[in-house]
Design a protein around this motif. Structure first.
Motif, short mmCIF file in Angstrom:
data_model
loop_
_atom_site.label_atom_id
_atom_site.label_comp_id
_atom_site.label_asym_id
_atom_site.label_seq_id
_atom_site.Cartn_x
_atom_site.Cartn_y
_atom_site.Cartn_z
N VAL A 15 -4.44 -4.86 7.38
CA VAL A 15 -4.97 -4.22 6.47
C VAL A 15 -5.21 -5.61 5.30
CG1 VAL A 15 -4.60 -1.76 6.39
CG2 VAL A 15 -2.77 -3.49 6.27
N ALA A 17 -6.26 -8.18 2.02
CA ALA A 17 -6.76 -7.39 0.74
C ALA A 17 -8.20 -7.26 1.37
CB ALA A 17 -6.69 -8.88 0.19
N TYR A 40 -7.59 -4.49 -2.81
CA TYR A 40 -6.29 -3.72 -2.86
C TYR A 40 -5.18 -5.54 -2.96
CZ TYR A 40 -6.61 1.16 -1.83
OH TYR A 40 -6.81 2.47 -2.15
N GLY A 42 -1.61 -6.85 -0.74
CA GLY A 42 -0.81 -6.00 0.11
C GLY A 42 0.79 -6.83 -0.29
N GLU A 47 3.47 -6.79 4.54
CA GLU A 47 2.06 -6.40 3.51
C GLU A 47 2.65 -5.19 3.71
OE1 GLU A 47 -1.56 -8.95 3.74
OE2 GLU A 47 -0.54 -10.21 2.68
N GLN A 50 0.91 -1.78 -0.12
CA GLN A 50 -0.84 -2.44 -0.93
C GLN A 50 -1.45 -1.92 -2.42
OE1 GLN A 50 -3.19 -3.69 1.31
NE2 GLN A 50 -1.54 -4.20 2.04
N ALA A 125 4.11 1.63 -4.95
CA ALA A 125 3.24 2.29 -4.54
C ALA A 125 3.72 3.63 -4.53
CB ALA A 125 3.57 1.50 -2.82
N SER A 130 -2.49 3.63 -5.20
CA SER A 130 -1.52 2.42 -4.24
C SER A 130 -0.46 3.03 -3.27
CB SER A 130 -0.22 1.75 -5.72
OG SER A 130 -0.76 0.65 -6.10
N SER A 132 2.07 2.51 1.00
CA SER A 132 3.09 2.06 1.63
C SER A 132 2.86 2.64 3.20
CB SER A 132 4.07 1.98 1.44
OG SER A 132 5.59 1.27 2.11
N THR A 133 2.54 1.20 3.71
CA THR A 133 2.92 2.45 5.53
C THR A 133 3.76 2.65 5.98
OG1 THR A 133 2.31 -0.01 5.93
CG2 THR A 133 0.53 0.77 5.38
N ARG A 340 -9.04 3.62 -0.27
CA ARG A 340 -8.98 3.66 1.13
C ARG A 340 -8.50 4.93 0.73
NH1 ARG A 340 -6.02 -1.63 1.81
NH2 ARG A 340 -7.33 -3.35 2.12
#
Length: 475
Positions: A15, A17, A40, A42, A47, A50, A125, A130, A132-133, A340
């Protein structure tokens, strides 16, 4: 406590930028007459966080005009709030948007992008687009959020080196009064220890800023007294019995509690954002509450406002905010912005609004940023602090009080400033002197008739104010 797990349809191991130039948007006829970039970047460990941004190049001279990092308040308000309702180049055409159709945009003649390059960022986030994973990415404090935003800005400048020499200002309003001074301190410290790239930081701008919980809240009663919302007798009794303490009064003091009840009876049915406007049902969930579901409001209030027969009722500013829910939650719009696709296990649709906040966003909120301001007075920066003078949420009286506590030298005392020959507000100029050399100056300004926040209520005056200040002119 229910845990929320975030999945994406992206290959999250890659992922990097991303950025895209947006030439057209649903709701605006023709090509955009300004440069809009979205993307985006990270930040943080791996990262995982995002951060989504909108960048709008100056419509005057992008290579020379200031670069502004704009932070919308809340905490947790989408950057679209500042872009569409305050200082950005687009605003809704309410006459053409009513009746249940798709929202329609008009150009804002008082956009700050007329004279500055502006990055609007969704932070932290969970705000806006925005994400986060990881679950940990949503557990943020104000200091962590500031550090992430500072990292975001450094990476953005690495990716946009043509703006490295532009004068840089950190700006925002409302709850950004807590975050922005921390970011300015982070940038300043980073420059001093040699972090790269070096940022050309010149100062910061804050509007109607949340700054100190006690000062902000305790200023409500003096403000109400000055605006003739409470009587001299109520005010004098409150000051005698409560010693000016409105935030944390002595609840064992019966006389004080009686005074507070009387005061709340007088001001409790007012719209605190602008005391001259009607108090109405709030259609956008307020971030601090963390209780309202934006989907409920979209399904309920939006339909009522856009589809119901017109009935006699006072106009309310909150009616304007429904359009951003309708527009930003449209899949066509999100595709146009290159958003996304992020979804939850229960398949809830992505929801965004003027004050939209993710239900899993957790914040450790700071009580005061005064110490950061005090630290910055020893640095060679400029500050502009402005307040709408009809805002009872964060009264200008409290803002002026904490500015006075910095013990700066008054260069120019209280005086009017003008737009088109009319008084637009009042202003003071403070400075920090060291061996007769000014290293820091702070301009305080009220915006006459402005609410929370001032550019939404007085856009022409606020554009004139910021244009003069950027150019080092007197207001």
């Amino acid at each position: 406590m229910m845990l929320f797990y975030v999945f994406t349809i992206l290959l999250l191991s890659n992922v990097a930028a991303s950025k895209s130039i947006i030439n057209s948007l649903p709701g605006f006829v023709g090509n955009l007459p300004f440069v809009l970039e979205t993307g985006y970047i990270g930040v943080g460990e791996s990262e995982a966080v995002q951060l989504f941004y909108y960048f709008i190049a100056s419509e005057r001279s992008p290579e020379d005009d200031p670069l502004v990092l704009w932070l919308t308040g809340g905490p947790g308000c989408s950057a679209l709030s500042g872009l569409v309702y305050e200082i950005g180049p687009l605003s809704f055409d309410y006459a053409k948007s009513s009746g249940g159709g798709e929202p329609v945009f008009a150009l804002n003649p008082y956009s700050w992008t007329k004279i500055a390059n502006i990055i609007f960022v969704d932070a932290p986030a969970g705000t806006g687009f925005s994400y986060s994973t990881t679950l940990e990415g949503y557990d943020v404090s104000d200091t962590l959020s500031a550090a992430q935003t500072c990292e975001f800005l450094r990476k953005w400048l690495v990716d946009h080196p043509e703006f490295l020499t532009n004068p840089l200002y950190v700006a925002g309003d409302s709850y950004s009064g807590i975050i922005a001074p921390i970011i300015v301190q982070e940038i300043s410290d980073g420059n001093e220890v040699g972090d790269q790239p070096t940022m050309n930081l010149k100062g910061y701008v804050l509007g109607n800023p949340v700054t100190d919980d006690e000062i902000d809240t305790n200023s409500i009663v003096p403000f109400a007294h000055l605006k003739a919302l409470i009587s001299d007798e109520f005010y004098e009794s409150f000051m005698k019995n409560c010693k000016g303490e409105y935030l944390n009064p002595d609840q064992s003091n019966a006389s004080c509690m009686e005074d507070i009840l009387a005061i709340k009876e007088c001001i409790g049915k007012l719209f605190t954002g602008q005391i001259l406007e009607p108090l109405c049902k709030t259609i956008s969930p307020k971030p601090i509450a963390l209780k309202l579901n934006p989907r409920f409001l979209i399904a309920d209030d939006t339909d009522i406002l856009l589809s119901s027969p017109h009935v006699p009722r006072p106009w309310c500013r909150h009616f304007n905010y429904v359009y951003i829910y309708k527009w930003a939650n449209d899949e066509t719009v999100q595709d146009a912005l290159h958003i996304r696709k992020v979804c939850l296990p229960n398949k809830e649709p992505k929801s965004i609004g003027k004050d939209a906040i993710r239900p899993w966003l957790i914040r450790t909120m700071s009580k005061s940023s005064v110490d950061y301001h005090r630290n910055l007075t020893k640095k060679p920066y400029r500050a502009l602090i402005y307040s709408g003078d009809h805002d009872m949420s964060i009264p200008y009286i409290g803002t002026h009080e904490w500015i006075e506590s910095l013990n700066l030298t008054i260069k120019y005392d209280w005086e009017p400033w003008f737009v088109d020959g009319q008084v637009a507000g009042y202003t003071m100029l403070y400075a920090y002197n060291e061996l007769d050399y000014i290293t820091y100056d702070l301009r305080f300004a009220t915006v006459k008739g402005g609410g929370h926040t001032a550019p939404e209520y007085r856009p022409e005056q606020c554009l004139a104010m910021i244009d003069r200040w950027f150019d080092y002119y007197p207001l």
